[in-house]
Design an enzyme around this catalytic site. Structure first.
Site: not given
Ligand SMILES: *Cc1c(COP(=O)(O)O)cnc(C)c1O
Length: 403
Positions: A111, A183, A208
């Site tokens: 990210y 992640d 998400k």
């Molecule tokens: C959006 C996202 C993040 C960051 O998350 P936030 O809630 O925007 O701080 C980290 N990793 C991935 C894969 C993401 O899609």
């Protein structure tokens, strides 16, 4: 009762007993910053850790706790911590695991803001990193140095949908006693549980799929060692302070209840997109974890239960064609983020990955014609109709130009 329940049931029930809350069926929102003690002695006991109960909401809150318990169950972990954003979870775990001079191995796609954070860590604390493909043990092994302390990965990787082989990562980590952080935002706990494959920590941008409704920014960290998670709660989380608000936790509890049905529909729609895109003359390549033509499909099927809601594809004609295509869509929204009810499209080269130098983008497989779709929950026929009319319009424009 300690009966093992399915994820679909855990998202609805885990961590909450309505009998202890005046029978309230919905989890109550404890919108409070602090907690009143019955006596001075009780306050002292709570601070000493001799008695369970609230002190101050940065240290813990009953609404947030329900969400944390649900996530612990969904990810097969031992404890969870809720954060104010996905990036707050990323920065907390990396701060916890590293000190000056250490080295981190990362999947070659991560990210954008995580990449930014690694830059800050390098500049301020001389914590270095190596980006590498995570497809085989040899590739990962080659990046290990005496200073390496952890392997940080995403899988599937944004936006190319390349996979990290979780088993290979675990093998190398075991040999060198490295911690593994995954992640898991793109897969969601419904489709992939990295702790089952040897990960020590799993994190989510709960913004998400966990929330799923595009109205909250939040993060979650799940760990397999309860004592270590307690230490993070009492140090990095408490003192850096990037906690989740009770109201956001309340919204996430509500969103999480439908995770299983949402992930099924996201996957169905993304699968139909993949099949449709493969029939289009204007499409050069389609990237989807469970696509039979994906060279990594065997890895995908070993570690994910379904392909998920994200599909990327390259359109012929590079950036002009990609932008024209997006501008012709009437239902599908042009937006970053993912996992919402609305189908979203974005152009990584000029949006999420515009900060990555062009030659690095090339190496990561992000061409100027690459587009990423986040399949929403709409009827798929309406979405395909939208894609189809946009392809026809771009094709017509290209034809006019070449005549
Ligand atoms: C959006 C996202 C993040 C960051 O998350 P936030 O809630 O925007 O701080 C980290 N990793 C991935 C894969 C993401 O899609």
């Amino acid at each position: 009762m300690n009966e093992k329940i399915h994820k679909d049931t855990a998202t609805v029930h885990t961590g909450y007993d309505s009998n202890s809350h005046h029978g309230s069926l919905a989890v109550p929102l404890y919108q409070t910053s602090t907690f009143a003690f019955d006596t001075a002695e009780q306050g002292a006991r709570r601070f000493a850790g001799e008695e369970e109960g609230g002190i101050y909401s940065r240290l813990g809150n009953p609404t947030v706790q329900v969400l944390e318990e649900r996530m612990t169950t969904l990810e097969n972990g031992a404890a969870s911590l809720a954060f104010g954003s996905g990036m707050a979870a990323v920065s907390a775990i990396l701060t916890h695991l590293t000190k000056t001079g250490d080295h981190i191995i990362c999947s070659r796609g991560i990210y954008g803001c995580t990449f930014g954070l690694l830059g800050i860590m390098e500049e301020k604390y001389s914590i270095t990193h190596t980006l590498t493909s995570m497809g085989t043990e040899e590739e990962i092994e080659a990046a290990v140095t005496p200073e390496t302390v952890c392997i940080y990965i995403e899988s599937p990787i944004n936006p190319t949908m390349e996979l990290a082989d979780l088993r290979a990562v675990a093998e190398v980590a075991r040999r060198h006693q490295l911690k593994i952080v995954v992640d898991n935002t793109f897969a969601s706990p419904y489709l992939q549980n990295p702790i089952d494959f040897g990960a020590d920590f799993v994190l989510h941008s709960a913004t998400k799929y966990i929330n799923g409704h595009g109205d909250v920014i939040a993060g979650l960290l799940i760990g397999k060692d309860k004592e270590e998670m307690d230490r993070i709660r009492g140090s990095v989380q408490k003192d850096y302070g990037g906690i989740m608000s009770p109201f956001d936790a309340w919204l996430l509890i509500r969103g999480l209840k439908t995770l299983s049905v949402r992930m099924q529909r996201h996957t169905e729609n993304a699968t139909r997109f993949t099949d449709y895109l493969k029939t289009q003359d204007m499409v050069e390549a389609v990237f989807y974890p469970f696509d039979e033509n994906n060279p990594q499909v065997e890895i995908a099927k070993k570690q994910m239960t379904a392909g998920g809601g994200l599909v990327s594809f390259t359109i012929k004609g590079g950036q002009p064609a990609a932008q024209a295509f997006m501008n012709h869509l009437y239902l599908i929204k042009i937006a970053v983020s993912l996992g919402d009810a609305e189908t979203l499209i974005q152009h990584p080269a000029t949006m999420t990955h515009s900060g990555v130098p062009a030659e690095d983008r090339e190496k990561m497989g992000i061409s100027d014609g690459l587009l990423r779709l986040s399949a929403g929950l709409e009827h798929v026929d309406d979405l395909i109709k939208d894609l189809n009319q946009a392809f026809l319009k771009v094709a017509k424009e290209q034809h006019t130009l070449s005549n």
